[in-house]
Write an enzyme that holds these catalytic residues in place. Structure first.
Site, PDB file in Angstrom:
ATOM      1  N   HIS A 135       0.813  -1.216   0.000  1.00  0.00           N
ATOM      2  CA  HIS A 135       0.000   0.000   0.000  1.00  0.00           C
ATOM      3  C   HIS A 135       0.843   1.260   0.000  1.00  0.00           C
ATOM      4  O   HIS A 135       0.380   2.320   0.432  1.00  0.00           O
ATOM      5  CB  HIS A 135      -0.937  -0.012   1.224  1.00  0.00           C
ATOM      6  CG  HIS A 135      -1.914  -1.154   1.213  1.00  0.00           C
ATOM      7  ND1 HIS A 135      -2.553  -1.609   2.341  1.00  0.00           N
ATOM      8  CD2 HIS A 135      -2.345  -1.962   0.200  1.00  0.00           C
ATOM      9  CE1 HIS A 135      -3.335  -2.632   2.034  1.00  0.00           C
ATOM     10  NE2 HIS A 135      -3.221  -2.872   0.746  1.00  0.00           N
ATOM     11  N   GLY A 204      -1.184  -9.382  12.626  1.00  0.00           N
ATOM     12  CA  GLY A 204      -1.760  -8.071  12.909  1.00  0.00           C
ATOM     13  C   GLY A 204      -2.567  -7.498  11.769  1.00  0.00           C
ATOM     14  O   GLY A 204      -2.533  -6.289  11.517  1.00  0.00           O
ATOM     15  N   ASN A 230      -2.684 -12.758  16.041  1.00  0.00           N
ATOM     16  CA  ASN A 230      -3.623 -11.641  16.185  1.00  0.00           C
ATOM     17  C   ASN A 230      -4.203 -11.678  17.586  1.00  0.00           C
ATOM     18  O   ASN A 230      -4.325 -12.735  18.189  1.00  0.00           O
ATOM     19  CB  ASN A 230      -4.748 -11.757  15.142  1.00  0.00           C
ATOM     20  CG  ASN A 230      -5.416 -10.410  14.905  1.00  0.00           C
ATOM     21  OD1 ASN A 230      -5.826  -9.759  15.851  1.00  0.00           O
ATOM     22  ND2 ASN A 230      -5.500  -9.995  13.647  1.00  0.00           N
TER      23      ASN A 230
HETATM   24  C1  BV8 Z   1      -7.671  -2.309  -5.353  1.00  0.00           C
HETATM   25  C2  BV8 Z   1      -2.934   3.019   2.622  1.00  0.00           C
HETATM   26  C3  BV8 Z   1      -8.412  -2.500  -7.608  1.00  0.00           C
HETATM   27  C4  BV8 Z   1      -3.612   4.315   2.896  1.00  0.00           C
HETATM   28  C5  BV8 Z   1      -4.675   1.273   2.675  1.00  0.00           C
HETATM   29  C6  BV8 Z   1     -11.964  -7.144  -3.892  1.00  0.00           C
HETATM   30  C7  BV8 Z   1     -10.829  -7.122  -4.690  1.00  0.00           C
HETATM   31  C8  BV8 Z   1     -10.132  -5.945  -4.884  1.00  0.00           C
HETATM   32  C9  BV8 Z   1     -10.535  -4.768  -4.242  1.00  0.00           C
HETATM   33  C10 BV8 Z   1     -11.646  -4.807  -3.449  1.00  0.00           C
HETATM   34  C11 BV8 Z   1     -12.363  -5.978  -3.273  1.00  0.00           C
HETATM   35  N1  BV8 Z   1     -13.385  -5.698  -2.452  1.00  0.00           N
HETATM   36  C12 BV8 Z   1     -13.339  -4.399  -2.090  1.00  0.00           C
HETATM   37  C13 BV8 Z   1     -12.312  -3.827  -2.692  1.00  0.00           C
HETATM   38  C14 BV8 Z   1     -11.947  -2.431  -2.575  1.00  0.00           C
HETATM   39  C15 BV8 Z   1     -10.956  -2.169  -1.431  1.00  0.00           C
HETATM   40  C16 BV8 Z   1     -11.190  -2.967  -0.186  1.00  0.00           C
HETATM   41  O1  BV8 Z   1     -10.511  -3.949   0.068  1.00  0.00           O
HETATM   42  N2  BV8 Z   1     -12.128  -2.547   0.625  1.00  0.00           N
HETATM   43  C17 BV8 Z   1     -12.351  -3.220   1.889  1.00  0.00           C
HETATM   44  C18 BV8 Z   1     -12.780  -2.220   2.923  1.00  0.00           C
HETATM   45  C19 BV8 Z   1     -13.371  -4.325   1.668  1.00  0.00           C
HETATM   46  N3  BV8 Z   1      -9.617  -2.421  -1.898  1.00  0.00           N
HETATM   47  C20 BV8 Z   1      -8.988  -1.455  -2.591  1.00  0.00           C
HETATM   48  O2  BV8 Z   1      -9.532  -0.421  -2.925  1.00  0.00           O
HETATM   49  C21 BV8 Z   1      -7.553  -1.700  -3.001  1.00  0.00           C
HETATM   50  N4  BV8 Z   1      -7.407  -1.403  -4.412  1.00  0.00           N
HETATM   51  O3  BV8 Z   1      -7.913  -3.444  -5.098  1.00  0.00           O
HETATM   52  O4  BV8 Z   1      -7.684  -1.783  -6.645  1.00  0.00           O
HETATM   53  C22 BV8 Z   1      -9.886  -2.243  -7.354  1.00  0.00           C
HETATM   54  C23 BV8 Z   1     -10.319  -0.962  -7.064  1.00  0.00           C
HETATM   55  C24 BV8 Z   1     -11.691  -0.746  -6.832  1.00  0.00           C
HETATM   56  C25 BV8 Z   1     -12.609  -1.801  -6.885  1.00  0.00           C
HETATM   57  C26 BV8 Z   1     -12.129  -3.093  -7.153  1.00  0.00           C
HETATM   58  C27 BV8 Z   1     -10.772  -3.310  -7.394  1.00  0.00           C
HETATM   59  C28 BV8 Z   1      -6.622  -0.758  -2.245  1.00  0.00           C
HETATM   60  C29 BV8 Z   1      -6.561  -1.114  -0.784  1.00  0.00           C
HETATM   61  C30 BV8 Z   1      -5.456  -0.277  -0.099  1.00  0.00           C
HETATM   62  C31 BV8 Z   1      -6.075   0.810   0.711  1.00  0.00           C
HETATM   63  N5  BV8 Z   1      -5.020   1.521   1.453  1.00  0.00           N
HETATM   64  N6  BV8 Z   1      -3.677   1.940   3.291  1.00  0.00           N
HETATM   65  C32 BV8 Z   1      -3.500   4.712   4.340  1.00  0.00           C
HETATM   66  O5  BV8 Z   1      -2.792   4.046   5.123  1.00  0.00           O
HETATM   67  O6  BV8 Z   1      -4.117   5.735   4.678  1.00  0.00           O
HETATM   68  S1  BV8 Z   1      -5.456   0.035   3.476  1.00  0.00           S
HETATM   69  C33 BV8 Z   1      -5.364   0.230   5.159  1.00  0.00           C
HETATM   70  O7  BV8 Z   1      -6.038  -0.898   5.689  1.00  0.00           O
HETATM   71  C34 BV8 Z   1      -3.983   0.134   5.773  1.00  0.00           C
HETATM   72  O8  BV8 Z   1      -2.953  -0.138   4.843  1.00  0.00           O
HETATM   73  C35 BV8 Z   1      -4.126  -1.081   6.690  1.00  0.00           C
HETATM   74  O9  BV8 Z   1      -2.946  -1.718   6.947  1.00  0.00           O
HETATM   75  C36 BV8 Z   1      -5.020  -1.859   5.828  1.00  0.00           C
HETATM   76  C37 BV8 Z   1      -5.605  -3.129   6.227  1.00  0.00           C
HETATM   77  O10 BV8 Z   1      -6.000  -3.100   7.502  1.00  0.00           O
HETATM   78  P1  BV8 Z   1      -5.108  -3.920   8.549  1.00  0.00           P
HETATM   79  O11 BV8 Z   1      -3.675  -3.693   8.257  1.00  0.00           O
HETATM   80  O12 BV8 Z   1      -5.581  -5.308   8.595  1.00  0.00           O
HETATM   81  O13 BV8 Z   1      -5.421  -3.123   9.853  1.00  0.00           O
HETATM   82  P2  BV8 Z   1      -6.773  -3.122  10.691  1.00  0.00           P
HETATM   83  O14 BV8 Z   1      -6.753  -1.900  11.511  1.00  0.00           O
HETATM   84  O15 BV8 Z   1      -7.936  -3.421   9.809  1.00  0.00           O
HETATM   85  O16 BV8 Z   1      -6.612  -4.409  11.641  1.00  0.00           O
HETATM   86  C38 BV8 Z   1      -5.590  -4.455  12.610  1.00  0.00           C
HETATM   87  C39 BV8 Z   1      -5.551  -5.886  13.109  1.00  0.00           C
HETATM   88  O17 BV8 Z   1      -4.478  -6.003  14.019  1.00  0.00           O
HETATM   89  C40 BV8 Z   1      -6.811  -6.278  13.861  1.00  0.00           C
HETATM   90  O18 BV8 Z   1      -7.186  -7.585  13.457  1.00  0.00           O
HETATM   91  C41 BV8 Z   1      -6.365  -6.293  15.327  1.00  0.00           C
HETATM   92  O19 BV8 Z   1      -7.036  -7.294  16.071  1.00  0.00           O
HETATM   93  C42 BV8 Z   1      -4.920  -6.659  15.188  1.00  0.00           C
HETATM   94  N7  BV8 Z   1      -4.053  -6.182  16.271  1.00  0.00           N
HETATM   95  C43 BV8 Z   1      -4.147  -5.013  16.963  1.00  0.00           C
HETATM   96  N8  BV8 Z   1      -3.110  -4.937  17.838  1.00  0.00           N
HETATM   97  C44 BV8 Z   1      -2.365  -6.072  17.673  1.00  0.00           C
HETATM   98  C45 BV8 Z   1      -2.965  -6.863  16.674  1.00  0.00           C
HETATM   99  N9  BV8 Z   1      -2.453  -8.056  16.282  1.00  0.00           N
HETATM  100  C46 BV8 Z   1      -1.323  -8.474  16.899  1.00  0.00           C
HETATM  101  N10 BV8 Z   1      -0.686  -7.769  17.858  1.00  0.00           N
HETATM  102  C47 BV8 Z   1      -1.171  -6.567  18.262  1.00  0.00           C
HETATM  103  N11 BV8 Z   1      -0.547  -5.894  19.228  1.00  0.00           N
END
Ligand code: BV8
Length: 261
Positions: A135, A204, A230
């Site tokens: 990303h 994570g 996680n």
């Molecule tokens: C794309 C940069 C083509 C910006 C980020 C199917 C296929 C393709 C795309 C999609 C699809 N379905 C939907 C989509 C669209 C979308 C998407 O995925 N939406 C989601 C909401 C469903 N995807 C996209 O748009 C991607 N582009 O595929 O292009 C396309 C385009 C449009 C339509 C179709 C295809 C681009 C995605 C990238 C977005 N940019 N970041 C910024 O940082 O501001 S994503 C953002 O979320 C961060 O990078 C983050 O890292 C990422 C993922 O989240 P996580 O890293 O998992 O973090 P989160 O907070 O969610 O979870 C933290 C976890 O850690 C938790 O489970 C927690 O329990 C755990 N935790 C907490 N503390 C600890 C821990 N674990 C261990 N130890 C600890 N101490």
């Protein structure tokens, strides 16, 4: 021996026997460095001027090209504030354990690819050399017109938004926003690593954001032993071979210690 220690022993054994390892990390691996996760974040612990921004807007709405086009000043301010937070943060024990894992595997003629969804560059600062940034990164920014990248100084930007010297266009963070394609090279490297890994870790990550979340299934279908680290259950937990519940800063060092002493 408790169940989790037994699981850690088994994972460590698989790690010792492997030559090709891949690790997918998400925001959770940086949580113990004080960086907010995307979904676990609460506005309560934010500085006052960011609370409104975070509480009022869903990060998922701010991390889009539409939000930047609509209000470049506000989005630029949010990213600059997060950038300074990343620069002020330190790698934690989880980042350091992954760097040690990579060193140990490479010393034995193997390889360990860290595929990160994070934009904070803490893996690199912890000493990881092979890092695939799915990303992009918040540490570098780029010209909206010509794409030339630059690394802003480690201090607040003088204005929001900034305009570039090269084109006089808006300066944007070099991250992949929702709705934007991931870098082709990063996708290819990540898929290659997942398809050839003998052991695949998901650390994570809430396993929600695509296409990154698909990597767990890619590795599993290719025959890898899959491990999740996680603090909570995720959509991937039921599909992995080992779901280790706990913080990455605690569990990863225990795995590396058990594998290489
Ligand atoms: C794309 C940069 C083509 C910006 C980020 C199917 C296929 C393709 C795309 C999609 C699809 N379905 C939907 C989509 C669209 C979308 C998407 O995925 N939406 C989601 C909401 C469903 N995807 C996209 O748009 C991607 N582009 O595929 O292009 C396309 C385009 C449009 C339509 C179709 C295809 C681009 C995605 C990238 C977005 N940019 N970041 C910024 O940082 O501001 S994503 C953002 O979320 C961060 O990078 C983050 O890292 C990422 C993922 O989240 P996580 O890293 O998992 O973090 P989160 O907070 O969610 O979870 C933290 C976890 O850690 C938790 O489970 C927690 O329990 C755990 N935790 C907490 N503390 C600890 C821990 N674990 C261990 N130890 C600890 N101490």
């Amino acid at each position: 021996m408790d169940e989790q220690q037994d699981a850690i022993d088994r994972v460590a054994m698989a790690l010792r026997a492997a030559r090709r390892v891949a690790v997918l990390t998400g925001a959770g691996v940086s949580a113990e460095s004080g960086l907010r996760t995307f979904r676990g974040a609460t506005a309560a612990d934010l500085p006052a001027d960011m609370r409104a921004l975070w509480a009022e807007f869903d990060p998922m709405k701010l991390a889009t090209p539409e939000a930047f086009a609509d209000d470049p000043a506000m989005v630029s301010k949010w990213y600059d504030w997060r950038r300074l937070g990343c620069l002020a943060a330190e790698p934690n024990a989880g980042h350091l354990a992954l760097a040690e894992m990579q060193r140990r595997l490479e010393a034995g003629g193997g390889e360990c690819v860290v595929i990160t969804q994070n934009v904070d560059r803490l893996h690199q600062r912890a000493g990881c050399r092979r890092v695939v940034e799915l990303h992009g990164t918040i540490i570098d920014w780029r010209c909206l017109a010509c794409g030339i990248r630059s690394t802003p100084a480690p201090e607040p930007m003088p204005a929001h938004p900034m305009r570039t010297a090269c084109c006089g266009a808006l300066l944007r963070p070099d991250v992949v926003w929702f709705g934007e394609m991931l870098p082709e090279q990063a996708i290819r490297a990540a898929w290659d690593a997942a398809q050839t890994a003998e052991v695949f870790f998901a650390v994570g990550t809430s396993a929600i954001v695509q296409p990154a979340a698909s990597l767990v299934g890619v590795a599993s279908s290719a025959g890898a032993t899959t491990v999740e680290v996680n603090v909570e259950e995720t959509p991937a937990s039921g599909a992995v071979d080992w779901a280790l519940r706990g913080s990455s800063g605690t569990i990863l060092p225990r795995i590396v210690e058990r594998a290489w002493g």
